[in-house]
Scaffold this motif. Structure first.
Motif, short mmCIF file in Angstrom:
data_model
loop_
_atom_site.label_atom_id
_atom_site.label_comp_id
_atom_site.label_asym_id
_atom_site.label_seq_id
_atom_site.Cartn_x
_atom_site.Cartn_y
_atom_site.Cartn_z
N GLY A 93 39.95 10.31 40.45
CA GLY A 93 39.54 10.02 39.08
C GLY A 93 40.04 8.65 38.64
N ARG A 94 40.80 8.63 37.55
CA ARG A 94 41.33 7.37 37.03
C ARG A 94 42.70 7.03 37.62
NH1 ARG A 94 41.38 7.60 30.79
NH2 ARG A 94 42.11 9.74 31.17
N ILE A 95 43.17 7.85 38.56
CA ILE A 95 44.47 7.61 39.19
C ILE A 95 44.28 6.83 40.49
CG2 ILE A 95 46.45 8.71 40.31
CD1 ILE A 95 46.07 11.06 38.38
N ARG A 96 45.05 5.77 40.64
CA ARG A 96 45.02 4.95 41.86
C ARG A 96 46.46 4.65 42.25
NH1 ARG A 96 44.38 -0.86 42.62
NH2 ARG A 96 43.50 -1.31 44.70
N SER B 153 47.74 4.32 35.29
CA SER B 153 47.68 5.41 36.26
C SER B 153 48.89 6.32 36.15
CB SER B 153 47.58 4.86 37.69
OG SER B 153 46.27 4.41 37.98
N LEU B 154 50.06 5.72 35.89
CA LEU B 154 51.26 6.53 35.73
C LEU B 154 51.12 7.49 34.54
CD1 LEU B 154 54.21 6.91 36.83
CD2 LEU B 154 54.91 5.42 34.95
N CYS B 155 50.59 6.98 33.43
CA CYS B 155 50.37 7.83 32.25
C CYS B 155 49.39 8.95 32.57
CB CYS B 155 49.87 7.00 31.08
SG CYS B 155 51.09 5.84 30.40
N GLN B 156 48.34 8.63 33.31
CA GLN B 156 47.36 9.65 33.68
C GLN B 156 47.98 10.71 34.58
OE1 GLN B 156 44.45 10.11 32.41
NE2 GLN B 156 43.85 11.83 33.70
N MET B 157 48.90 10.31 35.46
CA MET B 157 49.58 11.28 36.32
C MET B 157 50.46 12.22 35.50
SD MET B 157 50.62 9.40 39.89
CE MET B 157 51.06 7.79 39.25
N VAL B 158 51.08 11.68 34.43
CA VAL B 158 51.88 12.54 33.56
C VAL B 158 50.99 13.55 32.85
CG1 VAL B 158 53.37 12.57 31.52
CG2 VAL B 158 53.71 10.84 33.27
N HIS B 159 49.77 13.11 32.43
CA HIS B 159 48.81 14.05 31.84
C HIS B 159 48.41 15.12 32.86
CE1 HIS B 159 48.56 11.68 28.32
NE2 HIS B 159 47.73 10.77 28.77
N GLN B 160 48.02 14.67 34.05
CA GLN B 160 47.39 15.57 35.01
C GLN B 160 48.38 16.45 35.75
OE1 GLN B 160 44.01 14.06 36.83
NE2 GLN B 160 44.07 15.32 38.65
N TYR B 161 49.50 15.88 36.17
CA TYR B 161 50.45 16.64 36.98
C TYR B 161 51.68 17.10 36.19
CZ TYR B 161 47.59 14.47 40.58
OH TYR B 161 46.52 14.06 41.34
N GLY B 162 51.90 16.50 35.01
CA GLY B 162 53.02 16.91 34.16
C GLY B 162 52.59 17.71 32.95
N SER B 163 51.27 17.83 32.73
CA SER B 163 50.71 18.64 31.64
C SER B 163 51.24 18.20 30.27
CB SER B 163 51.01 20.13 31.87
OG SER B 163 50.54 20.55 33.13
N ARG C 141 53.06 -4.77 34.46
CA ARG C 141 52.35 -3.52 34.18
C ARG C 141 52.14 -2.72 35.47
NH1 ARG C 141 50.87 -3.29 29.08
NH2 ARG C 141 49.51 -1.50 29.43
N ILE C 142 53.17 -2.72 36.30
CA ILE C 142 53.16 -1.97 37.56
C ILE C 142 54.30 -0.96 37.52
CG2 ILE C 142 53.48 -2.12 40.07
CD1 ILE C 142 52.26 -4.90 39.96
N ALA C 143 54.04 0.24 38.03
CA ALA C 143 55.06 1.29 38.11
C ALA C 143 55.40 1.56 39.57
CB ALA C 143 54.56 2.56 37.45
N CYS C 144 56.61 2.00 39.79
CA CYS C 144 57.09 2.27 41.14
C CYS C 144 57.87 3.59 41.13
CB CYS C 144 58.00 1.12 41.58
SG CYS C 144 58.79 1.34 43.18
#
Length: 356
Positions: free
Chosen positions: A258-261, A277-287, A320-323
Motif C-alpha cells: 500500500g502506502r508503506i515502503r 511510511s513510519l506513521c502508516q506503519m503505526v496505523h496499520q501494525y500498531g492500531s 524526513r527519513i526513519a530508521c
C-alpha cells in the motif's frame, strides 16, 4: 449558484473525504469502493424514507417538533438513528460477503449516514428561507456528525450478524447513538448552546478513532510488521534511502505494501523508510489512529534534528527519513496493539469483546 447549494456541495465533498479517510482506516482488507457507493445511495434513500415514515407516525400521534422548545428535538436523534440502522440491515444483500472483519460494520454504516446526511442537507437548505451562520454551521458539520454517531451501531451490527449474538449490545449502541444525536440537535439549534457542539464534536471523534483502532487490532487479516517483511515475495532492488546508522546510499531491497515502503540496509541490517511510511506503519501494525503528532518526541536536547515516534525508531526531521531495527520496532507495535485493546475494553462505555 445559490449560496446554500454551495454549502450542500461542500458538505457532500466533505462527506466523500471522510469516506475516503475511513477507507484508509480499513488497513487490512479494504472494502470495494463500488459496494461502499451502493450502500451510500441505497442506504441513504432507505433511511430517509424510513425516517419520514416514522415522523409521520409520531405526528399522527400528536408528537412533533415545536419551535422554541429545545427538548422537543430530543426524539429526532432516536428516529434518525433507527432509520440508519434499519437501512444497514436492508443493505445486507450488498455487503453480506464483505462483512468479514469488525471494521466493516462502522465503515458501511458510515456510508449509510453519508447518504442520509446528503439528502437531509439538501431538503434542509431548500426548506430554510434565509441563510444564517447557524445554517452554515449545521450544513457543514452535519455529515461528519451523522457518521460519528453511528459508529458503535456499525460494530454492534457486525457483532450481531457475524458473532451470532449481541442483540442487547446492539440495542445499547442504538440508545447511545440516539442520545448523542439528540443532544447534538439541541445544541446546534440555539446560539447559547453552541459550545456544547464543540464538546460533542471532539468527544465523538476521540472515541471514533479509538473504535477504529480497536476494530483494526481485532481484524482476522491483521499481520505484524515482522510477518509482512518475512513473508513478502522477493523484494525489488530500488534506489536507496541514506542509512542513518552507517550512511549507506546504495540501492536496497524494498518492501512495499500500500502506502508503506521499507528498505533494508544490507551493510548494517537496519530498516529505513520515510516519516510518512513510519506513521502508516503505526496505523496499520500498531492500531493507533488519529493524529500522531503528540507521539513524536525529541530524542535528546543535543540532537534536535532527531526524534522518535513512540519508541524503537529514530527520525531525522531534516531528511524526513526513519530508521529502525525490525525486531525491536515490531515488539513496540505489537505492545501498542495489545495496550490499545486492553485500554479500550476497560472503558465503561465499551461493551464489545470481539475475538480474533
Amino acid at each position: 449558484m445559490p449560496f446554500k447549494t454551495i454549502l450542500v456541495v461542500i458538505s457532500f465533498l466533505f462527506g466523500l473525504l471522510i469516506i475516503r479517510r475511513l477507507r484508509q482506516y480499513d488497513v487490512h482488507e479494504q472494502e470495494p469502493f463500488g459496494k461502499m457507493l451502493a450502500v451510500t445511495v441505497w442506504g441513504g434513500l432507505l433511511s430517509i424514507v424510513l425516517s419520514l415514515f416514522l415522523y409521520r407516525v409520531l405526528q399522527e400521534a400528536g408528537i412533533s417538533i415545536r419551535a422554541g422548545v429545545p427538548f422537543s428535538y430530543f426524539y429526532v436523534g432516536f428516529i434518525e438513528e433507527l432509520a440508519k440502522l434499519s437501512a444497514l440491515f436492508l443493505s445486507w444483500m450488498f455487503i453480506r460477503n464483505e462483512l468479514n472483519e469488525p471494521t466493516d460494520g462502522p465503515i458501511y454504516i458510515a456510508c449509510v449516514a453519508l447518504g442520509f446526511s446528503l439528502i437531509e442537507n439538501y431538503f434542509y437548505a431548500v426548506a430554510t428561507p434565509a441563510t444564517s451562520l447557524l445554517v452554515v454551521i449545521r450544513l457543514i458539520i452535519c455529515t461528519p456528525m451523522h457518521m460519528a454517531f453511528s459508529m458503535f451501531m456499525g460494530l454492534a451490527f457486525f457483532w450481531a450478524m457475524r458473532c451470532k449474538g449481541g442483540w442487547g449490545i446492539l440495542l445499547c449502541a442504538y440508545i447511545f447513538a440516539g442520545v448523542y444525536h439528540s443532544l447534538y440537535n439541541i445544541f446546534v439549534s440555539y446560539w447559547f448552546l453552541l459550545p456544547g457542539v464543540y464538546l460533542i464534536l471532539t468527544s465523538a471523534y476521540r472515541w471514533m478513532h479509538r473504535l477504529l483502532g480497536y476494530t483494526a487490532a481485532q481484524s482476522p487479516f491483521r499481520q505484524s510488521l515482522a510477518e509482512f517483511i518475512h513473508t513478502a515475495p522477493r523484494p525489488e532492488i530500488e534506489e536507496g534511502f541514506e542509512c542513518l546508522d552507517c550512511g549507506n546510499r546504495a540501492p536496497k531491497p524494498t518492501y512495499t505494501h500500500g502506502r508503506i515502503r521499507v528498505q533494508k540496509c544490507e551493510d548494517c541490517g537496519a530498516y529505513l523508510c520515510t516519516k510518512a511510511s513510519l506513521c502508516q506503519m503505526v496505523h496499520q501494525y500498531g492500531s493507533l489512529f488519529g493524529s500522531l503528532h503528540k507521539h513524536i518526541k525529541r530524542l535528546s536536547k543535543h540532537r534536535k534534528h532527531l526524534c522518535v515516534l513512540e519508541a524503537g525508531n529514530r527520525i531525522d526531521k531534516k531528511k524526513r527519513i526513519a530508521c529502525f531495527q525490525l525486531d525491536e520496532f515490531n515488539s513496540v507495535l505489537e505492545t501498542m496493539t495489545r495496550r490499545h485493546i486492553e485500554q479500550t475494553e476497560k472503558k465503561w462505555w465499551f461493551p464489545f469483546k470481539c475475538e480474533r
